[in-house]
Structure formats: C-alpha cells, structure tokens
Scaffold this motif. Structure first.
Motif, PDB file in Angstrom:
ATOM      1  N   ALA A 149       0.853  -1.188   0.000  1.00 46.37           N
ATOM      2  CA  ALA A 149       0.000   0.000   0.000  1.00 46.37           C
ATOM      3  C   ALA A 149       0.888   1.236   0.000  1.00 46.37           C
ATOM      4  O   ALA A 149       1.885   1.307   0.721  1.00 46.37           O
ATOM      5  CB  ALA A 149      -0.913   0.000   1.222  1.00 46.37           C
ATOM      6  N   ASN A 150       0.529   2.230  -0.821  1.00 48.43           N
ATOM      7  CA  ASN A 150       1.402   3.406  -0.930  1.00 48.43           C
ATOM      8  C   ASN A 150       0.725   4.732  -0.602  1.00 48.43           C
ATOM      9  O   ASN A 150       1.398   5.740  -0.410  1.00 48.43           O
ATOM     10  CB  ASN A 150       2.030   3.483  -2.321  1.00 48.43           C
ATOM     11  N   SER A 151      -0.606   4.753  -0.529  1.00 51.40           N
ATOM     12  CA  SER A 151      -1.287   6.011  -0.199  1.00 51.40           C
ATOM     13  C   SER A 151      -2.747   5.737   0.098  1.00 51.40           C
ATOM     14  O   SER A 151      -3.269   4.655  -0.187  1.00 51.40           O
ATOM     15  CB  SER A 151      -1.182   7.018  -1.351  1.00 51.40           C
ATOM     16  N   GLY A 152      -3.406   6.735   0.654  1.00 50.78           N
ATOM     17  CA  GLY A 152      -4.827   6.621   0.942  1.00 50.78           C
ATOM     18  C   GLY A 152      -5.532   7.945   0.762  1.00 50.78           C
ATOM     19  O   GLY A 152      -4.909   9.015   0.801  1.00 50.78           O
ATOM     20  N   VAL A 153      -6.835   7.865   0.551  1.00 50.08           N
ATOM     21  CA  VAL A 153      -7.674   9.062   0.423  1.00 50.08           C
ATOM     22  C   VAL A 153      -8.519   9.197   1.682  1.00 50.08           C
ATOM     23  O   VAL A 153      -9.223   8.263   2.071  1.00 50.08           O
ATOM     24  CB  VAL A 153      -8.585   8.968  -0.813  1.00 50.08           C
ATOM     25  N   PHE A 154      -8.437  10.354   2.324  1.00 50.52           N
ATOM     26  CA  PHE A 154      -9.184  10.621   3.551  1.00 50.52           C
ATOM     27  C   PHE A 154     -10.296  11.632   3.268  1.00 50.52           C
ATOM     28  O   PHE A 154     -10.109  12.572   2.498  1.00 50.52           O
ATOM     29  CB  PHE A 154      -8.263  11.164   4.640  1.00 50.52           C
ATOM     30  N   LEU A 175     -10.835   7.080   6.353  1.00 49.04           N
ATOM     31  CA  LEU A 175     -10.047   6.597   5.222  1.00 49.04           C
ATOM     32  C   LEU A 175     -11.014   5.963   4.228  1.00 49.04           C
ATOM     33  O   LEU A 175     -11.731   5.016   4.562  1.00 49.04           O
ATOM     34  CB  LEU A 175      -9.011   5.573   5.687  1.00 49.04           C
ATOM     35  N   VAL A 176     -11.050   6.484   3.028  1.00 49.98           N
ATOM     36  CA  VAL A 176     -12.011   6.038   2.031  1.00 49.98           C
ATOM     37  C   VAL A 176     -11.449   4.901   1.181  1.00 49.98           C
ATOM     38  O   VAL A 176     -12.120   3.911   0.895  1.00 49.98           O
ATOM     39  CB  VAL A 176     -12.436   7.208   1.123  1.00 49.98           C
ATOM     40  N   SER A 177     -10.192   5.039   0.769  1.00 48.44           N
ATOM     41  CA  SER A 177      -9.619   4.064  -0.159  1.00 48.44           C
ATOM     42  C   SER A 177      -8.099   4.102  -0.087  1.00 48.44           C
ATOM     43  O   SER A 177      -7.509   5.034   0.462  1.00 48.44           O
ATOM     44  CB  SER A 177     -10.074   4.358  -1.589  1.00 48.44           C
ATOM     45  N   ILE A 178      -7.484   3.064  -0.674  1.00 51.74           N
ATOM     46  CA  ILE A 178      -6.030   3.017  -0.784  1.00 51.74           C
ATOM     47  C   ILE A 178      -5.639   2.598  -2.197  1.00 51.74           C
ATOM     48  O   ILE A 178      -6.460   2.048  -2.944  1.00 51.74           O
ATOM     49  CB  ILE A 178      -5.401   2.040   0.224  1.00 51.74           C
ATOM     50  N   TYR A 220     -11.400   0.014  -2.013  1.00 46.72           N
ATOM     51  CA  TYR A 220     -12.298   0.667  -1.056  1.00 46.72           C
ATOM     52  C   TYR A 220     -12.659  -0.319   0.055  1.00 46.72           C
ATOM     53  O   TYR A 220     -12.715  -1.534  -0.152  1.00 46.72           O
ATOM     54  CB  TYR A 220     -13.580   1.122  -1.737  1.00 46.72           C
ATOM     55  N   ALA A 221     -12.953   0.233   1.245  1.00 46.92           N
ATOM     56  CA  ALA A 221     -13.415  -0.604   2.358  1.00 46.92           C
ATOM     57  C   ALA A 221     -14.121   0.265   3.383  1.00 46.92           C
ATOM     58  O   ALA A 221     -13.942   1.492   3.424  1.00 46.92           O
ATOM     59  CB  ALA A 221     -12.245  -1.342   3.005  1.00 46.92           C
TER      60      ALA A 221
END
Length: 416
Positions: free
Chosen positions: A280-285, A290-293, A304-305
C-alpha cells in the motif's frame, strides 16, 4: 474493488485479524508486501517475559497490570488479556499451529544459543522447561547436520552443561543433505526442511540418527522439519528409536515459516483475499475517514473498504521509517510517538534498552490511528507498528501482535 475490511500487512497481527473477521462472513483483503517477521520466530510466542525492571515474569496475567500506562495491553484492559490469550491459542490450533503452554504461567524455551527465556506458548515437540534452573533431562545427545552453521552446538552444549546436563555433540548427513551443502547459501533451515519433506530422504536421515545415537534421555536436534505442516516432524519421531525434541535455529525459522503458511491457508479457506508481494502506498481521507487506498502493483485500481487496519510492523518490516530529521509512518503519514532529537533515538550501549524500540504509531484507547492530531474513525493500528512497548526488552512482541489484532477485530465486528 470493495471489501468490508482491508488489512495492510500480512504478518502475525494482520493474519490474525483477517482470520477473525473472515470467520464472521466479512469480505477481507490483506495487502502483503512479502516475507514477514515470523520468518525470524523462535518457535515460541511471548505474552510478557520480563517486567519494567528486567526481572523474569513467572505469571504474566499478574504482572500485566503493573506495566506502563502507554503499553498496548493497557488499552485492551488487564482483565481481558487472559480471555484474548485463550482465543489466540484456539486460533493457532485451528490453523494447525500446535502449541503448548498457557497465559497463567510462563515456561522456559531454548534460544538458538541454548539459553533459557520465558515464553507463553511453544511449538509442540520443541524443547522447553517448566523451571529456569532445572532442565528435564540428565543426559542428552545434541545432533546436528554436517555443514549446518545456523545451529551453534558448542554454545548450546556449554549452556546445557551449566545446568548439570551431560551433553554429547554428534553430527550426521545423507547424500541428499550433502548435496545442498555444496552451496553454502542453500544450507539453511528452510532449504533443509524442503529436502526432508521427501519421505525417502527423511527415512535415510532417521536411519543415520539411529546408527549414531547411544544411551541418552533425549536427542536434541535443530528445528529444520515441517516447512508447510508438522507431518515430517511427527514422522521422524516415529522413525527414531530415542525420544526427539527440537531446538530453534538461527533465522530463517522453519517454525515461523510454517506458522505463516498455516495462517494464510486458514485465511484463504475462510474466503479471505491476499494480495501477495504488494505494498500500500497512499490513501484518500474524507471527513476523518479513510475512504480508499492504492498499491504499487495495482496503480490503476482503487481499493475501497468500510474499515482499514494497519499491521505493517516496525522498522524491520518498514512499517516505520526514519531519515535524518524524524521517524515517520510511510503509508498514511500517521502521527508517531518518537523522540524529536535524533540523538535520543538510541543509547551508546548496545545492550541497554534502545528508545527507538518503543516508537510507533499513536492511537486512541480503541486503537484508532491518529493523523494530524485526530483519530481516524475507521483506521486501526495493531501489532508491532504500535508505540508504547519494547518487544525485545519485555518479551511481549508476539503477544501484542495477537491480542491487539483480536481486540480490533472484535471492535469492528461489534460495530454492525
């Protein structure tokens, strides 16, 4: 792709959380970068081996309430540790990782150098003692494979003799074992285990052992059997005429590799997905969630999770990293508990407790990871990436990994 829970890290804590959640019917994905620290495992699991003063802990459940408040066990609650410890042992058993021991009373396992350390659980068939000063044998034979250097017999024999045990050192080989000795890089525990998974090769080894063994209470051998399961371990015991017990070797660890393999099998059998060799290298908040990676191997695919778990380990597993200015968590840039001054990260004496060993991701009381001073409501941190304890000094690393994983999995399950 969407899952109920995505776990970043496929080591002991990540697999434990994944198995627990998958068993409830959740769609779980583990992003696993590769080999984990289980490949350095001694064949034992530690709950708490030493207290804050470095004294041996005989009864872990009695000593845990005295730990520092920042210790991860304190967030679980001392009263719940025994319950989770029982669940952890049951999970290992379900996976096929057969162990002995209990959380009420530590026993003593052998290190690869033949010294004794307190332990909570130890792989069945591995040598252990219920007392730290008295060993269960009077006379032993220490058998090694010719050319295998990760089993320092002279150190082991010396330490056995210090406990009043008569110890003879012997060595054996077979054509199959001599073949891999031609390349020093192949004469490692995991490679030997693969050779001896062949029944004919194992029978030849047993014949050589029977030929050289004499009058003894026990044959002590390096733990180089059972890369995928314990079948060859039991078969050799049945073939050899004397009682056999195993001692951990220097890494790589066959027992650790077997534990990882068995846990992965159980996870996938329960319907879990593992992205092997991916990071994993990044995520969207968004709105403190945390919405996705995204991952290295799936740059055009967003994962997504509803819930995320960070189980990337500490410095050795690159779950924590540092440069000349600061210590940081590399995936999400989470808040980290660490000394600001680089000069305070280490002590000059290599044998004293090193401050950096307690560095890790900051969490709230429920193990929610903290970013920019705020707890992320659906991102948890578990295992060695957590701050607040020194897994070597306290001998509690595997216990923290197992129990925080079970605690967070329970929290996620109870949410819905």
């Amino acid at each position: 792709m969407r899952y109920d829970t995505i776990i970043i890290g496929g080591g002991l804590s990540g697999l434990t959380a994944g198995i627990t959640l998958a068993r409830t019917g959740k769609r779980v994905c583990i992003v696993s970068a590769g080999q984990n620290s289980l490949h350095f495992n001694s064949g034992s699991f530690d709950l708490l081996g030493y207290d804050n003063n470095g004294e041996v802990v005989e009864r872990p459940l009695d000593a845990i309430p005295e730990l520092d408040d920042k210790h991860p066990y304190k967030k679980i609650g001392a009263g719940k540790i025994g319950q989770l410890a029982d669940k952890a042992k049951a999970l290992l058993d379900e996976a096929g990782v057969k162990v002995t021991g209990n959380s009420a009373q530590n026993h003593y396992r052998f290190t690869p150098l033949g010294t004794l350390k307190p332990a909570w659980l130890t792989t069945e068939g591995y040598a252990a003692s219920q007392q730290k000063d008295v060993l269960p044998w009077k006379k032993t034979e220490l058998l090694n494979i010719q050319g295998f250097l990760d089993f320092p017999t002279e150190f082991i024999a010396t330490n056995l003799k210090k406990h009043g045990v008569d110890c003879q050192v012997k060595a054996f080989t077979t054509d199959e074992l001599s073949h891999i000795r031609k390349s020093p890089t192949e004469m490692r525990a995991t490679n030997i285990a693969k050779v001896l998974s062949n029944k004919d090769a194992l029978r030849k080894a047993a014949d050589r052992i029977n030929a050289i063994s004499g009058e003894t209470d026990v044959l002590l051998m390096p733990a180089v059997l059972g890369f995928s399961d314990d079948e060859s371990i039991n078969e050799l015991k049945a073939m050899v005429k004397k009682p056999v017990e195993y001692l951990a070797t220097l890494p790589p660890s066959v027992s650790g590799a077997r534990t990882a393999n068995l846990l992965k099998r159980l996870f996938t059998r329960l319907g879990g997905t593992i992205l092997v060799g991916d990071t994993a290298n990044s995520g969207v908040f968004k709105d403190n969630r945390l919405v996705s990676i995204t991952t290295d191997n799936l740059p055009d695919e967003t994962l997504y999770a509803d819930e995320f778990i960070l189980a990337t380990g500490s410095f050795m597993s690159h779950g924590l990293q540092s440069n000349y200015q600061h210590v940081f968590e590399p995936v999400f840039n989470l808040d980290v508990d660490a000394a600001e001054a680089r000069s305070e990260w280490t002590k000059e004496d290599a044998f004293t407790a090193q401050p950096y060993m307690e560095f890790g991701v900051r969490t709230d009381k429920d193990f929610h990871a903290i970013k920019d001073g705020k707890a992320v409501s659906n991102l948890f941190a578990i295992g060695s990436v957590l701050s607040g304890h020194n897994g070597i000094r306290l001998a509690d690393g595997t216990g923290v990994s197992l129990l925080t994983a079970l605690q967070v999995a329970e929290t996620i399950t109870e949410r819905k």
